[in-house]
Design a protein around this motif. Structure first.
Motif, PDB file in Angstrom:
ATOM      1  N   ASN A 188      57.603  44.217  13.646  1.00  0.00           N
ATOM      2  CA  ASN A 188      57.885  45.641  13.744  1.00  0.00           C
ATOM      3  C   ASN A 188      56.733  46.444  13.153  1.00  0.00           C
ATOM      4  O   ASN A 188      56.246  46.130  12.064  1.00  0.00           O
ATOM      5  CB  ASN A 188      59.190  45.954  13.002  1.00  0.00           C
ATOM      6  CG  ASN A 188      59.681  47.359  13.259  1.00  0.00           C
ATOM      7  OD1 ASN A 188      59.105  48.314  12.780  1.00  0.00           O
ATOM      8  ND2 ASN A 188      60.754  47.469  14.028  1.00  0.00           N
ATOM      9  N   GLN A 190      56.648  49.363  11.779  1.00  0.00           N
ATOM     10  CA  GLN A 190      56.994  50.311  10.707  1.00  0.00           C
ATOM     11  C   GLN A 190      56.798  49.687   9.328  1.00  0.00           C
ATOM     12  O   GLN A 190      57.652  49.811   8.448  1.00  0.00           O
ATOM     13  CB  GLN A 190      58.449  50.758  10.867  1.00  0.00           C
ATOM     14  CG  GLN A 190      58.798  51.308  12.227  1.00  0.00           C
ATOM     15  CD  GLN A 190      58.297  52.734  12.399  1.00  0.00           C
ATOM     16  OE1 GLN A 190      57.818  53.349  11.456  1.00  0.00           O
ATOM     17  NE2 GLN A 190      58.405  53.242  13.613  1.00  0.00           N
ATOM     18  N   LYS A 193      56.391  52.294   6.124  1.00  0.00           N
ATOM     19  CA  LYS A 193      57.640  52.924   5.696  1.00  0.00           C
ATOM     20  C   LYS A 193      58.492  51.947   4.895  1.00  0.00           C
ATOM     21  O   LYS A 193      59.097  52.311   3.893  1.00  0.00           O
ATOM     22  CB  LYS A 193      58.411  53.440   6.902  1.00  0.00           C
ATOM     23  CG  LYS A 193      57.737  54.585   7.627  1.00  0.00           C
ATOM     24  CD  LYS A 193      58.582  55.061   8.799  1.00  0.00           C
ATOM     25  CE  LYS A 193      57.890  56.216   9.524  1.00  0.00           C
ATOM     26  NZ  LYS A 193      58.671  56.692  10.690  1.00  0.00           N
ATOM     27  N   GLU A 333      59.068  57.865   2.821  1.00  0.00           N
ATOM     28  CA  GLU A 333      57.827  58.530   3.225  1.00  0.00           C
ATOM     29  C   GLU A 333      57.735  59.840   2.462  1.00  0.00           C
ATOM     30  O   GLU A 333      58.749  60.418   2.067  1.00  0.00           O
ATOM     31  CB  GLU A 333      57.848  58.780   4.732  1.00  0.00           C
ATOM     32  CG  GLU A 333      56.467  59.013   5.347  1.00  0.00           C
ATOM     33  CD  GLU A 333      56.548  59.074   6.858  1.00  0.00           C
ATOM     34  OE1 GLU A 333      56.392  58.022   7.489  1.00  0.00           O
ATOM     35  OE2 GLU A 333      56.803  60.174   7.402  1.00  0.00           O
ATOM     36  N   LEU A 344      66.029  54.888   8.653  1.00  0.00           N
ATOM     37  CA  LEU A 344      65.216  53.691   8.909  1.00  0.00           C
ATOM     38  C   LEU A 344      65.884  52.783   9.942  1.00  0.00           C
ATOM     39  O   LEU A 344      65.205  52.122  10.723  1.00  0.00           O
ATOM     40  CB  LEU A 344      64.982  52.922   7.604  1.00  0.00           C
ATOM     41  CG  LEU A 344      64.083  53.619   6.573  1.00  0.00           C
ATOM     42  CD1 LEU A 344      64.005  52.789   5.306  1.00  0.00           C
ATOM     43  CD2 LEU A 344      62.687  53.827   7.147  1.00  0.00           C
ATOM     44  N   ASN A 347      65.307  54.552  13.431  1.00  0.00           N
ATOM     45  CA  ASN A 347      63.955  54.456  13.995  1.00  0.00           C
ATOM     46  C   ASN A 347      63.453  53.022  14.120  1.00  0.00           C
ATOM     47  O   ASN A 347      62.303  52.802  14.511  1.00  0.00           O
ATOM     48  CB  ASN A 347      62.965  55.290  13.167  1.00  0.00           C
ATOM     49  CG  ASN A 347      62.821  54.781  11.734  1.00  0.00           C
ATOM     50  OD1 ASN A 347      63.009  53.608  11.438  1.00  0.00           O
ATOM     51  ND2 ASN A 347      62.477  55.699  10.826  1.00  0.00           N
ATOM     52  N   SER A 349      63.000  50.628  11.788  1.00  0.00           N
ATOM     53  CA  SER A 349      62.286  49.976  10.691  1.00  0.00           C
ATOM     54  C   SER A 349      63.053  48.751  10.204  1.00  0.00           C
ATOM     55  O   SER A 349      62.464  47.714   9.893  1.00  0.00           O
ATOM     56  CB  SER A 349      62.083  50.962   9.539  1.00  0.00           C
ATOM     57  OG  SER A 349      61.315  52.057   9.947  1.00  0.00           O
TER      58      SER A 349
END
Length: 1014
Positions: A188, A190, A193, A333, A344, A347, A349
């Motif tokens: 992934n 991300q 983050k 963030e 999270l 999106n 993450s």
């Protein structure tokens, strides 16, 4: 006198109960490291000299003198957290024979002495009985709890059992219990983050450990553990209520006469068999819980709370809820709104986040002989197993494991199922009453004996003339549901719905009290990320928090609501269009089945039409449900609700409206429109001037309504049960099959718990929405048209008995463990239930007045029958009713497109001149051919009068019942007041005792202060 009790000194000082025995301690509970020892335990040395054990606020010190040598064990990080209300000190003097003495015998002796002097030894009793949050009741081999033996092993410095390290419930060290699991993929993108998020998690005090998956190296499991300091800090911030004193129940003084009666009743109950529906607490001691007074947790007053063991003081559900609370407030963030685990997850993450189940739900050993391995195993054996389908639900266990919100759902479902018993019994009685009076029914007798009455065709051309006696079976079946007890049952069900809701409010109040939900208020909810992203440019001050937040303009909100309402109206029109299609299907196929080659279908063309139409309607209902879910989701997101609860309420209302209209629209058509606007022979009303509207069967339309309700209820409940259990079973089986094939190559024989739970199905994205919706729709079916189908409550009862165990099995075995969340009630569903209750009164009034023949028979008996003017309405007064309810039609007056192909010569050897049809119209040779008769207007007026009287009477009864039944039981109100008073007294006494001790310590140290209180 006991030989070992010669040095015992017993003293009582006022309200303080002080027993000086061989040990100085606080009596509300044992220290973490000091539990009542058992005989021969290796960690407790035998007393051959003087033994002294002290518990202080700084730690726990165990000193033993054996053979002149002193051994001291001082465990680090241990604190004495007991209520300082009872102090005991035991001095055992060595006797001549140096008898071995253990503490269990001493405690037994103390208890007997206390009984002799009438000391209320409630605190000391609390020492040996666990609190409701203590997991020490579980099996000693349990992987999920730290038992008393384990605590003593830690005290003496022994190693943690290897079983903890391999169970998948702890960190690698076997000490830190896993409270929450996060799952992500290394591939992934991300990464940044996640790193910031995990760094902030550590800054909050949570401990973290990572582990890769055995089946896929790309999947990483993040294990989180909350230490005691973090739990205490956030438990205080979240106002988590914890036990601090056992409840004391006071019995009211009774007269001797009442005591004698109670003794006789109890003696009589002893002869009766034990209650089979209650869970056996003797064979399942894990179900026994102590009632404790609770208060919001406070670290400053930590000495007030009953803490046997820090590891088990907060149960697993509470621990995971605290960790989830922390994760929802950690930034990932830099930025004002870049915060929370939900964002999270949305999106991508993290792939999943869930608390762990407490091990396996199965065990090789019997729970009755070896106890439960863990709470999950206990729930499976006494709740989710099919062998306990007749038992009451262990709601306290459900709440302890899954949280109050899920516990309230099962409490409501159990209450609803229990209330269905009287409704099902009365409905079955109405049905059996129809069976027993079938041979005495004058109307069905006349129908079966009417071989000389020829009925007009029920469709164009292909439908033949038929004898009225051919519908004898349908007349008898109609009498089973439409008889003299139907009106009583309709009134009963309307009252039942009100009683059910009113008593549920009382039951909910009791549950809220027992579960500490009375004073609980929901926290200020976070703003949805979608709302925040949409309106981030406009801000205003929040009146509660005083912080700036995104703001939606009133004009924008109104425009979105208008568009959403238009979408709802459009979808309802789609439902009506689907019903219109079913109507056209019925009109077309009745002629097709009438011309069918098979005699069975040709002779029962109308029943075949109704049966196939219902099945097709069911398929359309299930297909449209999928569409409605997507439309409801789109419209709800279009409205942009501010918080998750607003989004959930809006989505719930839309889905209920869609599915309710979808499920009941065809039923409303059959109940109130079928056969009502068809015209009469020679002047039929037609759809688009082409298709003749469908007529009712010669025996009435009620049989069609019964078939519609019976088929829909059975098919929908069967389908729902399959989708609830069958679909997750198949998915989990397929997942296990794939993962087992992968692990087989690695040589691993078992999965850790986090891997097992990850392979289970996640809980529905909408939470308990599907479960509630299914039951609410069933409640509507049970109440709205119950006058036409008295067996509906019985079918609902049988389904719910299965539904409870299916849902329990699904939650315990097939789903990941949901987050334990709190709730005070069932939310918006209660308002929907009240609306259905009101609608049921109206619909049942119309079903009795319009759909059934109750009113026409009543009018005939009192006005036109043999008993007219005599005030009687028995079966003898119904003689001639069938002939009076049929009108005469001249066959030569048929329209060309309606004229049947046969002339009816098969009945009398010559073409028929007249046929009969159901209506109140004048004969063809009257001055106004086929005009309405006076009897028609009498029946119409009686129907309208019945609707008005029935509705007003039932509504008055409903309001009277709701007024007479208080929402809060009187004994509960008294208990709440009593508890509030006792809590204040206990807090005052505990604080007063603490201040007195501080004062004594100051005096001992030579310090004194003036103006000191107390």
């Amino acid at each position: 006198m006991w030989p070992f009790a010669q040095g015992i000194n017993l003293s009582i000082h006022g309200a303080e109960k002080r027993v000086q025995v061989c040990q100085r301690r606080t009596a509300a509970s044992y220290p973490v490291s000091q539990h009542p020892p058992v005989d021969g335990h290796p960690s407790i040395p035998q007393a051959r000299g003087s033994i002294k054990m002290e518990a202080s606020s700084s730690g726990s010190t165990i000193s033993s003198v054996t053979g002149g040598k002193t051994k001291t064990h001082q465990p680090e990080g241990r604190e004495d957290l007991q209520v300082n209300q009872l102090e005991t000190q035991i001095w055992i003097k060595p006797d001549i024979q140096k008898t071995d003495v253990d503490f269990s015998e001493i405690l037994n002796a103390i208890q007997e002495i206390a009984k002799d002097v009438n000391i209320f030894f409630d605190e000391l009793e609390g020492v040996n009985s666990p609190s409701k949050d203590d997991d020490s009741l579980l099996h000693h081999g349990n992987l999920t709890s730290t038992s008393d033996d384990a605590s003593r092993l830690e005290v003496v410095g022994e190693e943690v059992p290897d079983k903890n390290k391999t169970s998948g419930l702890y960190f690698r060290d076997g000490k830190c219990r896993i409270d929450y699991i996060l799952v992500y993929r290394k591939s992934n993108p991300q990464t940044e983050k996640r790193e910031v998020f995990e760094r902030n998690i550590r800054a909050e005090g949570l401990q973290m450990e990572k582990e890769s998956s055995l089946t896929n190296s790309d999947i990483i499991f993040v294990k989180l553990h909350a230490p005691w300091e973090v739990l205490g800090k956030y438990a205080e911030l979240m106002n988590v209520r914890m036990p601090f004193r056992r409840k004391i129940y006071y019995l009211h003084r009774r007269y001797k006469f009442m005591n004698r009666i109670e003794k006789q009743i109890s003696r009589f109950r002893g002869w009766l068999p034990r209650k089979p529906m209650k869970l056996d607490k003797e064979t399942l001691p894990d179900l026994e819980e102590n009632d404790c007074y609770t208060a919001p947790f406070s670290q400053q007053r930590i000495h007030h709370f009953i803490i046997h063991n820090k590891d088990t003081f907060f149960n697993n559900a509470t621990r995971s809820r605290i960790v989830h609370h922390i994760l929802q407030r950690v930034k990932y963030e830099e930025g004002k709104n870049k915060i929370g685990l939900n964002r999270l997850l949305s999106n991508g993450s993290y792939e999943a986040a869930f608390p762990l189940h407490e091990g396996s739900y199965r065990s090789k050993n019997s729970i009755k002989t070896h106890g439960a391995e863990n709470h999950r195993h206990l729930l499976y054996e006494c709740w989710a197993s099919w062998g306990v389908w007749y038992k009451y639900q262990p709601l306290d266990l459900v709440r302890r494991y899954f949280g109050e919100k899920i516990g309230l759902y099962f409490a409501w479902l159990g209450w609803y199922t229990g209330m269905l018993f009287p409704a099902a019994f009365i409905g079955l009685f109405v049905f059996l009453y129809g069976v027993t009076t079938l041979n005495h029914c004058q109307v069905s007798k006349e129908v079966c004996q009417a071989t000389d009455i020829i009925m007009c065709p029920i469709c164009d051309k292909y439908c033949p003339f038929m004898r009225l006696s051919d519908s004898c079976i349908y007349a008898k079946v109609t009498h089973l549901f439409d008889n003299g007890a139907t009106v009583f049952f309709a009134v009963f069900m309307a009252v039942w719905a009100t009683v059910f809701l009113e008593f549920w409010k009382r039951r909910r109040a009791v549950i809220a009290y027992d579960w500490d939900l009375i004073d609980w208020e929901e926290e200020e909810e976070e703003i949805r990320p979608q709302f925040e992203a949409k309106y981030s440019k406009k801000e205003r001050m929040n009146p509660i928090s005083g912080k700036p937040e995104p703001y939606q303009a009133f004009a924008d909100k109104c425009s979105r609501l208008i568009v959403s309402a238009s979408g709802i109206f459009f979808m309802i029109c789609v439902v009506i269009a689907a019903v219109f299609g079913i109507v056209i299907y019925r009109v077309v196929t009745v002629s097709t089945f009438a011309a069918f080659k098979w005699a069975l279908i040709r002779n029962n063309s109308q029943v075949a039409t109704t049966g196939t139409a219902v099945c097709i309607n069911f398929c359309i209902i299930m297909l449209l449900n999928v569409l409605y879910e997507k439309v409801a989701l789109f419209l709800t997101n279009l409205e942009q609700p501010r918080t998750e609860s607003e989004w959930e309420n809006s989505f719930t209302l839309k889905m209920f409206l869609f599915q309710f209209v979808n499920l009941n629209s065809s039923t409303f058509y059959i109940a109130f429109f079928l056969g009502r606007f068809t015209g009469h022979p020679g002047a039929y009303l037609r759809l688009i001037n082409r298709w003749r509207l469908e007529e009712c069967h010669p025996s009435g339309c009620l049989i069609d309504l019964c078939m519609q309700m019976g088929i829909i209820m059975v098919l929908k409940q069967t389908w729902n049960n399959f989708m609830e259990l069958g679909y997750p079973l198949i998915q989990n089986w397929w997942t296990r099959r794939k993962t087992t094939a992968r692990v087989w190559h690695t040589g691993k024989t078992s999965f850790p718990q986090w891997e097992k739970d990850y392979n289970l199905q996640p809980m529905n994205a909408y939470g308990l929405f599907d479960e509630y919706l299914e039951m609410i729709l069933q409640f509507g079916f049970t109440t709205i048209f119950v006058a036409a189908f008295p067996l509906a409550p019985l079918l609902a009862l049988l389904n719910n008995i299965i539904e409870i165990r299916l849902d329990a099995y699904k939650f315990v075995t097939q789903w990941r463990r949901p987050l334990a969340s709190r709730a005070k009630d069932i939310g918006i569903w209660y308002g929907i239930l009240e609306g259905i209750g009101i609608l049921s009164v109206i619909t049942n009034a119309f079903v009795i007045a319009v759909t059934s023949d109750f009113i026409p028979r009543l009018v005939y008996a009192y006005k036109y029958g043999p008993c007219a003017g005599q005030g009687e309405a028995g079966q003898k007064c119904m003689v001639g009713y069938v002939n009076a309810s049929l009108s005469v039609f001249l066959v030569s007056d048929f329209e060309n497109r309606s004229e049947p192909t046969s002339n009816g010569s098969e009945f009398s050897g010559s073409p028929l001149k007249y046929c009969r049809y159901r209506d109140y119209r004048d004969p063809p040779h009257s001055p106004v051919p086929y005009g309405y008769t006076l009897q028609f207007w009498h029946v119409l007026a009686a129907r309208l009068a019945f609707i008005i009287v029935f509705e007003h009477l039932v509504f008055c009864i409903k309001h009277l019942i709701s007024y007479l039944i208080p929402d809060l039981p009187k004994d509960l109100r008294d208990r709440m007041r009593r508890e509030k008073y006792l809590i204040q007294e206990m807090m005052y006494e505990a604080e007063l005792e603490r201040l007195q001790k501080e004062r004594k310590e100051r005096k001992k140290n030579g310090k004194s202060y003036h103006n000191e209180w107390p």
